[in-house]
Design an enzyme around this catalytic site. Structure first.
Site, PDB file in Angstrom:
ATOM      1  CG  LEU A  17      -1.909  -1.190   1.323  1.00  0.00           C
ATOM      2  CD1 LEU A  17      -2.822  -1.023   2.535  1.00  0.00           C
ATOM      3  CD2 LEU A  17      -2.737  -1.338   0.054  1.00  0.00           C
ATOM      4  CG  ASP A  36      10.093  -0.230   3.991  1.00  0.00           C
ATOM      5  OD1 ASP A  36       8.928  -0.183   3.560  1.00  0.00           O
ATOM      6  OD2 ASP A  36      10.603  -1.272   4.493  1.00  0.00           O
ATOM      7  CB  CYS A  87       2.278   2.670   4.650  1.00  0.00           C
ATOM      8  SG  CYS A  87       0.874   3.180   3.703  1.00  0.00           S
ATOM      9  CE1 TYR A 164      -2.031  -5.482  11.155  1.00  0.00           C
ATOM     10  CE2 TYR A 164      -4.404  -5.779  11.056  1.00  0.00           C
ATOM     11  CZ  TYR A 164      -3.229  -5.306  10.500  1.00  0.00           C
ATOM     12  OH  TYR A 164      -3.264  -4.653   9.295  1.00  0.00           O
ATOM     13  CE  LYS A 168      -2.505  -1.801  11.236  1.00  0.00           C
ATOM     14  NZ  LYS A 168      -1.623  -0.844  10.546  1.00  0.00           N
TER      15      LYS A 168
HETATM   16  C1  LIG Z   1      -4.339  -7.329   7.133  1.00  0.00           C
HETATM   17  C2  LIG Z   1      -5.439  -6.310   7.196  1.00  0.00           C
HETATM   18  O1  LIG Z   1      -5.299  -5.377   8.207  1.00  0.00           O
HETATM   19  C3  LIG Z   1      -6.857  -6.783   7.092  1.00  0.00           C
HETATM   20  C4  LIG Z   1      -7.144  -7.912   7.996  1.00  0.00           C
HETATM   21  O2  LIG Z   1      -7.184  -7.780   9.186  1.00  0.00           O
HETATM   22  S1  LIG Z   1      -7.423  -9.327   7.231  1.00  0.00           S
HETATM   23  C5  LIG Z   1      -7.906 -10.470   8.491  1.00  0.00           C
HETATM   24  C6  LIG Z   1      -6.795 -11.322   8.789  1.00  0.00           C
HETATM   25  N1  LIG Z   1      -7.259 -12.386   9.588  1.00  0.00           N
HETATM   26  C7  LIG Z   1      -6.387 -13.158  10.175  1.00  0.00           C
HETATM   27  O3  LIG Z   1      -5.208 -12.921  10.049  1.00  0.00           O
HETATM   28  C8  LIG Z   1      -6.924 -14.302  10.978  1.00  0.00           C
HETATM   29  C9  LIG Z   1      -5.962 -14.610  12.049  1.00  0.00           C
HETATM   30  N2  LIG Z   1      -6.222 -15.891  12.651  1.00  0.00           N
HETATM   31  C10 LIG Z   1      -5.694 -17.050  12.163  1.00  0.00           C
HETATM   32  O4  LIG Z   1      -5.106 -17.093  11.099  1.00  0.00           O
HETATM   33  C11 LIG Z   1      -5.857 -18.294  13.018  1.00  0.00           C
HETATM   34  O5  LIG Z   1      -6.861 -18.075  13.972  1.00  0.00           O
HETATM   35  C12 LIG Z   1      -4.570 -18.659  13.754  1.00  0.00           C
HETATM   36  C13 LIG Z   1      -3.476 -18.962  12.736  1.00  0.00           C
HETATM   37  C14 LIG Z   1      -4.103 -17.503  14.628  1.00  0.00           C
HETATM   38  C15 LIG Z   1      -4.844 -19.857  14.610  1.00  0.00           C
HETATM   39  O6  LIG Z   1      -5.248 -20.911  13.795  1.00  0.00           O
HETATM   40  P1  LIG Z   1      -5.514 -22.352  14.402  1.00  0.00           P
HETATM   41  O7  LIG Z   1      -4.430 -22.691  15.347  1.00  0.00           O
HETATM   42  O8  LIG Z   1      -5.761 -23.266  13.257  1.00  0.00           O
HETATM   43  O9  LIG Z   1      -6.760 -22.151  15.264  1.00  0.00           O
HETATM   44  P2  LIG Z   1      -8.270 -22.063  14.805  1.00  0.00           P
HETATM   45  O10 LIG Z   1      -8.467 -22.419  13.388  1.00  0.00           O
HETATM   46  O11 LIG Z   1      -8.769 -20.748  15.259  1.00  0.00           O
HETATM   47  O12 LIG Z   1      -8.909 -23.170  15.687  1.00  0.00           O
HETATM   48  C16 LIG Z   1      -8.766 -24.561  15.413  1.00  0.00           C
HETATM   49  C17 LIG Z   1      -9.795 -25.306  16.205  1.00  0.00           C
HETATM   50  O13 LIG Z   1      -9.400 -25.234  17.590  1.00  0.00           O
HETATM   51  C18 LIG Z   1     -10.496 -24.812  18.397  1.00  0.00           C
HETATM   52  N3  LIG Z   1     -10.033 -23.739  19.224  1.00  0.00           N
HETATM   53  C19 LIG Z   1      -9.298 -22.705  18.826  1.00  0.00           C
HETATM   54  N4  LIG Z   1      -9.031 -21.929  19.854  1.00  0.00           N
HETATM   55  C20 LIG Z   1      -9.625 -22.483  20.917  1.00  0.00           C
HETATM   56  C21 LIG Z   1      -9.701 -22.151  22.271  1.00  0.00           C
HETATM   57  N5  LIG Z   1      -9.103 -21.052  22.753  1.00  0.00           N
HETATM   58  N6  LIG Z   1     -10.415 -22.959  23.105  1.00  0.00           N
HETATM   59  C22 LIG Z   1     -11.008 -24.034  22.644  1.00  0.00           C
HETATM   60  N7  LIG Z   1     -10.940 -24.412  21.368  1.00  0.00           N
HETATM   61  C23 LIG Z   1     -10.268 -23.646  20.521  1.00  0.00           C
HETATM   62  C24 LIG Z   1     -11.595 -24.303  17.529  1.00  0.00           C
HETATM   63  O14 LIG Z   1     -12.805 -24.943  17.937  1.00  0.00           O
HETATM   64  C25 LIG Z   1     -11.189 -24.708  16.121  1.00  0.00           C
HETATM   65  O15 LIG Z   1     -12.058 -25.662  15.685  1.00  0.00           O
HETATM   66  P3  LIG Z   1     -13.009 -25.345  14.427  1.00  0.00           P
HETATM   67  O16 LIG Z   1     -12.077 -25.321  13.263  1.00  0.00           O
HETATM   68  O17 LIG Z   1     -13.953 -26.465  14.426  1.00  0.00           O
HETATM   69  O18 LIG Z   1     -13.613 -24.012  14.696  1.00  0.00           O
HETATM   70  N1  LIG Z   2      -2.841  -5.291   2.803  1.00  0.00           N
HETATM   71  C1  LIG Z   2      -3.938  -5.232   3.497  1.00  0.00           C
HETATM   72  O1  LIG Z   2      -4.908  -5.915   3.215  1.00  0.00           O
HETATM   73  C2  LIG Z   2      -4.063  -4.310   4.662  1.00  0.00           C
HETATM   74  C3  LIG Z   2      -5.309  -4.161   5.244  1.00  0.00           C
HETATM   75  C4  LIG Z   2      -5.462  -3.310   6.332  1.00  0.00           C
HETATM   76  C5  LIG Z   2      -4.379  -2.593   6.795  1.00  0.00           C
HETATM   77  N2  LIG Z   2      -3.178  -2.752   6.208  1.00  0.00           N
HETATM   78  C6  LIG Z   2      -2.066  -1.970   6.745  1.00  0.00           C
HETATM   79  O2  LIG Z   2      -1.468  -1.240   5.700  1.00  0.00           O
HETATM   80  C7  LIG Z   2      -0.089  -1.050   5.961  1.00  0.00           C
HETATM   81  C8  LIG Z   2       0.708  -1.528   4.767  1.00  0.00           C
HETATM   82  O3  LIG Z   2       0.457  -2.893   4.579  1.00  0.00           O
HETATM   83  P1  LIG Z   2       0.902  -3.685   3.281  1.00  0.00           P
HETATM   84  O4  LIG Z   2      -0.151  -4.680   3.030  1.00  0.00           O
HETATM   85  O5  LIG Z   2       1.298  -2.716   2.232  1.00  0.00           O
HETATM   86  O6  LIG Z   2       2.162  -4.468   3.870  1.00  0.00           O
HETATM   87  P2  LIG Z   2       3.594  -4.800   3.224  1.00  0.00           P
HETATM   88  O7  LIG Z   2       4.150  -5.874   4.068  1.00  0.00           O
HETATM   89  O8  LIG Z   2       3.468  -5.005   1.756  1.00  0.00           O
HETATM   90  O9  LIG Z   2       4.411  -3.453   3.463  1.00  0.00           O
HETATM   91  C9  LIG Z   2       4.759  -3.021   4.747  1.00  0.00           C
HETATM   92  C10 LIG Z   2       6.094  -2.317   4.683  1.00  0.00           C
HETATM   93  O10 LIG Z   2       6.403  -1.858   6.007  1.00  0.00           O
HETATM   94  C11 LIG Z   2       7.777  -2.062   6.225  1.00  0.00           C
HETATM   95  N3  LIG Z   2       8.057  -2.162   7.662  1.00  0.00           N
HETATM   96  C12 LIG Z   2       7.676  -3.139   8.517  1.00  0.00           C
HETATM   97  N4  LIG Z   2       8.160  -2.917   9.730  1.00  0.00           N
HETATM   98  C13 LIG Z   2       8.864  -1.757   9.661  1.00  0.00           C
HETATM   99  C14 LIG Z   2       9.606  -1.000  10.600  1.00  0.00           C
HETATM  100  N5  LIG Z   2       9.731  -1.379  11.885  1.00  0.00           N
HETATM  101  N6  LIG Z   2      10.192   0.145  10.179  1.00  0.00           N
HETATM  102  C15 LIG Z   2      10.088   0.536   8.898  1.00  0.00           C
HETATM  103  N7  LIG Z   2       9.409  -0.145   7.961  1.00  0.00           N
HETATM  104  C16 LIG Z   2       8.806  -1.274   8.339  1.00  0.00           C
HETATM  105  C17 LIG Z   2       8.100  -3.365   5.500  1.00  0.00           C
HETATM  106  O11 LIG Z   2       9.489  -3.481   5.240  1.00  0.00           O
HETATM  107  C18 LIG Z   2       7.251  -3.231   4.248  1.00  0.00           C
HETATM  108  O12 LIG Z   2       7.980  -2.638   3.191  1.00  0.00           O
HETATM  109  C19 LIG Z   2       0.192  -1.817   7.254  1.00  0.00           C
HETATM  110  O13 LIG Z   2       0.162  -0.920   8.329  1.00  0.00           O
HETATM  111  C20 LIG Z   2      -0.964  -2.801   7.348  1.00  0.00           C
HETATM  112  O14 LIG Z   2      -1.250  -3.163   8.667  1.00  0.00           O
HETATM  113  C21 LIG Z   2      -2.979  -3.598   5.161  1.00  0.00           C
END
Ligand SMILES: C[C@H](O)CC(=O)SCCNC(=O)CCNC(=O)[C@H](O)C(C)(C)COP(=O)(O)OP(=O)(O)OC[C@H]1O[C@@H](n2cnc3c(N)ncnc32)[C@H](O)[C@@H]1OP(=O)(O)O
Ligand SMILES: NC(=O)c1ccc[n+]([C@@H]2O[C@H](COP(=O)([O-])OP(=O)(O)OC[C@H]3O[C@@H](n4cnc5c(N)ncnc54)[C@H](O)[C@@H]3O)[C@@H](O)[C@H]2O)c1
Length: 258
Positions: A17, A36, A87, A164, A168
């Protein structure tokens, strides 16, 4: 603010981004400084951007001295600074209690808050202190603008996102008080809360998470394009009446628990 001829600082600008924001700001006539951690990507990206329009400085946003020195480098190279885009961010997931019943180590939680929240504050506070001493740019007494990057996880964080989402939500929470404080200095402060955009960070979440989240976007039914994020960065910089606001940019996604 007219972006033409202005100077922008983009943390995390070597990838995803941040890089898209750099491209769009340069298209609008700005010069950018990329702060960066990733030297290899940062140097490669500067080669690819318009010559003379981009500077790379290797910076860890969590380090006070490092950021202060990097800002000095920026001022020597370009002079005044007008736009800051925070970012840099990281997002490795981790549940509070893992499958083995062990609690998340505190250091892992701290690391994410350190980069995402404290890093954002570190850069914006030091950059704004200098911006506040610069000449005004318009009749409103405007001097510059700060654009932070939160996430929809600040509002609907999934299982595995306690650190996370907290980092945020901290960015969301500090947006208004800082915008209020900087009213005197003529510095606007806004935050973008993106949904899921296709970048290296998103790819690191793995196919299952990406597919499931992509399917739950309301419309358009796809992941965001980094160019669409950059469009909002440009708008936030240009629109002088937009201040103290957090805007979700997410195709109306509301993330499920998992
Ligand atoms: C990036 C941008 O900013 C935008 C975003 O935010 S995008 C959104 C990103 N989302 C994520 O990153 C999701 C993050 N979470 C994960 O990836 C996963 O939860 C994790 C990798 C942290 C853990 O995964 P994993 O260990 O497989 O656990 P999980 O799949 O949650 O649970 C496995 C099983 O254990 C059980 N379980 C998990 N935690 C439990 C607990 N605390 N107590 C009892 N049972 C539990 C659940 O019942 C689950 O069974 P189910 O599949 O039947 O539901
Ligand atoms: N990609 C998405 O879907 C998404 C969604 C929501 C929020 N965001 C946010 O947007 C921003 C950018 O994400 P992206 O997807 O472009 O990620 P990205 O991993 O492509 O880029 C992140 C950049 O930040 C730099 N960075 C990490 N730690 C650093 C540090 N301590 N000092 C200096 N630079 C550092 C990395 O080297 C990398 O170049 C992040 O804050 C992320 O949380 C991303």
């Amino acid at each position: 603010m007219n972006i033409e001829g202005k100077v922008a600082l983009v943390t995390g600008g070597a990838s995803g981004l941040g890089l898209a924001a750099c491209r769009s700001l340069i298209e609008k006539g700005a010069k950018v400084a990329i702060f960066d951690f990733d030297k290899a990507n940062g140097e490669a990206v500067v080669q690819e951007l318009e010559e003379g329009k981009a500077l790379f400085v290797q910076v860890d946003v969590t380090d006070e001295q490092n950021v202060a020195q990097a800002l000095e480098t920026l001022y020597k190279h370009y002079g005044d600074l007008h736009i800051v885009v925070n970012c840099a961010g990281i997002g490795p997931p981790g549940k509070v209690i893992n499958r083995e019943g062990e609690p998340l180590p505190l250091d892992q939680f701290k690391k994410i808050v350190d980069v995402n929240l404290f890093g954002t504050f570190n850069v914006l506070s030091k950059a704004a202190a200098r911006m506040a001493k610069q000449d005004t740019l318009n009749d409103d007494g405007g001097r510059g603008t700060i654009i932070n990057v939160a996430s929809v996880a600040a509002f609907d964080g999934q299982i595995g996102q306690p650190a996370y989402a907290a980092s945020k939500a901290g960015i969301v929470g500090m947006t208004l008080p800082i915008a209020r404080e900087f009213a005197r200095q003529g510095i606007r402060v806004n935050t973008i809360a993106p949904g899921l955009f296709l970048t290296p960070l998103a790819e690191s979440l793995g196919e299952d998470v990406i597919n499931s989240l992509g399917g739950s976007v309301e419309y358009p039914k796809r992941l965001g394009n980094p160019k669409e994020f950059a469009q909002l960065v440009v708008h936030m910089a240009e629109n002088d009446y937009l201040n103290g606001e957090v805007i979700r940019l997410d195709g109306a996604i509301r993330m499920a628990a998992k």
